[in-house]
Motif scaffolding. Structure first.
Motif, short mmCIF file in Angstrom:
data_model
loop_
_atom_site.label_atom_id
_atom_site.label_comp_id
_atom_site.label_asym_id
_atom_site.label_seq_id
_atom_site.Cartn_x
_atom_site.Cartn_y
_atom_site.Cartn_z
N GLY A 1 0.81 -1.21 0.00
CA GLY A 1 0.00 0.00 0.00
C GLY A 1 0.84 1.26 0.00
O GLY A 1 0.55 2.22 -0.72
N GLN A 2 1.90 1.27 0.81
CA GLN A 2 2.79 2.43 0.84
C GLN A 2 3.47 2.64 -0.51
O GLN A 2 3.63 3.77 -0.97
N ALA A 3 3.85 1.53 -1.13
CA ALA A 3 4.47 1.63 -2.46
C ALA A 3 3.48 2.18 -3.48
O ALA A 3 3.85 2.96 -4.36
N LEU A 4 2.22 1.77 -3.35
CA LEU A 4 1.20 2.26 -4.29
C LEU A 4 1.00 3.77 -4.12
O LEU A 4 0.85 4.50 -5.11
N LEU A 5 0.99 4.23 -2.88
CA LEU A 5 0.83 5.67 -2.64
C LEU A 5 1.99 6.44 -3.25
O LEU A 5 1.80 7.51 -3.85
N ASP A 6 3.20 5.90 -3.12
CA ASP A 6 4.37 6.57 -3.71
C ASP A 6 4.29 6.57 -5.23
O ASP A 6 4.55 7.59 -5.88
N ARG A 7 3.94 5.42 -5.80
CA ARG A 7 3.87 5.33 -7.27
C ARG A 7 2.76 6.21 -7.83
O ARG A 7 2.95 6.86 -8.87
N HIS B 1 -1.31 -2.55 -8.26
CA HIS B 1 -0.14 -2.10 -9.03
C HIS B 1 -0.28 -2.44 -10.51
O HIS B 1 0.12 -1.66 -11.37
N THR B 2 -0.84 -3.61 -10.78
CA THR B 2 -1.09 -3.98 -12.18
C THR B 2 -2.04 -3.00 -12.83
O THR B 2 -1.83 -2.55 -13.97
N LEU B 3 -3.09 -2.63 -12.10
CA LEU B 3 -4.07 -1.69 -12.63
C LEU B 3 -3.48 -0.29 -12.80
O LEU B 3 -3.81 0.41 -13.75
N LEU B 4 -2.59 0.09 -11.88
CA LEU B 4 -1.94 1.40 -12.04
C LEU B 4 -1.09 1.42 -13.30
O LEU B 4 -1.15 2.37 -14.09
N GLY B 5 -0.32 0.36 -13.50
CA GLY B 5 0.51 0.29 -14.71
C GLY B 5 -0.33 0.29 -15.96
O GLY B 5 -0.01 0.97 -16.95
N ASN B 6 -1.44 -0.45 -15.94
CA ASN B 6 -2.31 -0.51 -17.10
C ASN B 6 -3.00 0.82 -17.35
O ASN B 6 -3.17 1.25 -18.49
N TYR B 7 -3.39 1.50 -16.26
CA TYR B 7 -4.02 2.81 -16.38
C TYR B 7 -3.05 3.81 -17.00
O TYR B 7 -3.41 4.58 -17.91
N ILE B 8 -1.81 3.82 -16.52
CA ILE B 8 -0.79 4.72 -17.07
C ILE B 8 -0.59 4.44 -18.55
O ILE B 8 -0.52 5.36 -19.38
N PRO C 1 4.94 1.90 -17.83
CA PRO C 1 5.85 2.43 -16.80
C PRO C 1 7.01 1.48 -16.52
O PRO C 1 6.82 0.27 -16.42
N HIS C 2 8.19 2.05 -16.40
CA HIS C 2 9.39 1.24 -16.24
C HIS C 2 9.42 0.48 -14.92
O HIS C 2 10.11 -0.53 -14.80
N ASP C 3 8.68 0.95 -13.92
CA ASP C 3 8.72 0.31 -12.60
C ASP C 3 7.60 -0.71 -12.41
O ASP C 3 7.38 -1.21 -11.31
N ASN C 4 6.90 -1.04 -13.48
CA ASN C 4 5.71 -1.89 -13.34
C ASN C 4 6.04 -3.30 -12.84
O ASN C 4 5.44 -3.79 -11.90
N SER C 5 7.01 -3.94 -13.49
CA SER C 5 7.32 -5.33 -13.14
C SER C 5 7.83 -5.47 -11.72
O SER C 5 7.68 -6.53 -11.09
#
Length: 412
Positions: A236-242, A270-277, A285-289
């Motif tokens: 969750g903290q990582a998601l807030l940062d990303r 995180h998958t959805l954030l990468g897909n949304y971006i 996004p380079h940090d997705n994986s």
């Protein structure tokens, strides 16, 4: 008047009336005055029918609220019902349905006037509006009406669109009450609202969109929608940062992503954030994986890319986008001093105003700049603007140091 099918349908419904003249005759034509008055009356009539529908539903809502006492939450629910009319009844849009029923009745103007007047009196008897407060009437996406029927009306300043007559109709109906009008849209030409009599002087041209410019403010906003146990977790903290890193800027990007999360019940965030971006910017996004390991593959079904119509058609958008990319590469920030001579940056969704007076446009959001960078990489159009005179003479751009960087980047 945000999401229902009553007022928006006025833009097309007038075409079905035999008296409607989509192209007003020249002022020298003997038929000009009568055609103009007929068009004005048709818009006034259509707005009156839609307004009566709104007032009737509002009256019913106030009656229900009065039984338990008025509260701020009830105001919020009424606003929600304007945006999502099906929240009131899942089977049909009550505002559009009632408006259509009123239209079918073909009431005389006098009966329609009396119905609106009586309904307003009933509303005032149910709800005693506190002193200093107002009824707000909002026309959202008014830019659509500002482009419609631009040849059907005219005055001493020239032709103008249907939006102007819609506002006049509503002000005639509601102007005697403590009402404030909010006319929202990305491209409403000020030249259509000139008046020697001060008719529009009480309107203020402004932009109060707002944006996330502080990471802590953004974190607090996103956290309120997430499960508390998820917020406190490492994921969750990582998601807030990303989400801050990628979605900062206008509220809409963050709010849209939260919509995607809610739709998926917070699974695979995180998958959805990468897909949304990727959907918005056409960039993976380079940090997705790094963050998506172990998550179920899910896709964003809600949103599509920003689009390149402004970049293909507008030199100012193209020049300022490249300047923002250069600035972003050098300083990690976009441009906060874009030209305000051409509003295409805002109307095409690339930039936004950062002051209430609409005098400063910025182009600094990661998603927008990533989209622009990808577009420049793919298009061949960029090679046609390597001549420095493109900036200086052809398009009247105020030359800045970053324009020189742009020119040099394209030349070598």
């Amino acid at each position: 008047m945000l999401g229902a099918g009553d007022f928006p349908h006025i833009l097309n419904d007038v075409n079905h009336n035999s008296r409607w003249k989509p192209v007003l005759p020249p002022i020298s034509d003997p038929e000009h005055a009568s055609a103009f008055q007929a068009n004005v009356h048709l818009v006034y009539r259509a707005c009156s029918e839609a307004l009566l529908a709104r007032l009737l539903v509002f009256k019913m809502y106030l009656k229900a609220c009065s039984k338990v006492g008025f509260s701020h939450d009830q105001r919020r629910r009424w606003l929600e019902s304007q945006i999502f009319p099906l929240d009131l009844t899942s089977d049909f849009d009550p505002f559009g349905t009632i408006k259509n029923s009123i239209s079918i009745l073909r009431l005389s103007d006098s009966i329609l006037d009396e119905a609106i007047s009586c309904t307003l009196k009933d509303i005032q008897s149910i709800w005693d509006l506190p002193p200093g407060e107002y009824i707000y009437i909002t026309l959202d996406e008014a830019n659509a009406a500002s482009k419609k029927h631009r040849r059907a009306f005219s005055d001493e300043y020239g032709r103008y669109p249907i939006l102007k007559e819609m506002l006049r109709a509503l002000r005639r109906r509601m102007g005697h009450l403590p009402v404030k009008f909010v006319v929202a849209g990305t491209m409403i030409p000020p030249e259509h609202f000139q008046s020697a009599t001060g008719e529009w002087d009480d309107f203020r041209w402004c932009s109060d969109t707002g944006s996330f410019d502080d990471p802590e403010e953004h974190r607090r906003y996103v956290s309120q929608f997430l499960p508390s146990e998820f917020v406190s977790s490492m994921t969750g903290q990582a998601l807030l940062d990303r989400s801050w890193r990628w979605l900062r800027g206008r509220h809409r990007y963050t709010a849209s992503y939260i919509t995607v999360l809610l739709d998926s019940s917070f699974e695979s965030p995180h998958t959805l954030l990468g897909n949304y971006i990727e959907k918005i910017s056409n960039y993976i996004p380079h940090d997705n994986s790094e963050y998506t390991h172990g998550e179920v593959v899910r896709f964003n079904r809600w949103y599509t890319s920003i689009g390149d119509s402004g970049l293909k058609e507008g030199w100012v958008s193209t020049i300022e986008m490249h300047r923002a990319i250069i600035s972003f590469l050098v300083t990690s920030k976009g441009c906060i001093d874009c030209s305000t001579k051409e509003r295409a940056l805002v109307s095409e969704d690339y930039g936004y105003f950062i002051d209430s007076d609409c005098s400063r446009i910025v182009l600094d959001e990661p998603l927008t700049i990533m989209y622009g960078a990808g577009w420049f990489k793919q298009t061949k159009m960029v090679y046609t603007i390597t001549t420095f005179d493109t900036f200086r003479f052809q398009h009247g751009i105020d030359i800045r140091a970053s324009h020189f960087a742009f020119f040099l980047a394209l030349s070598f």
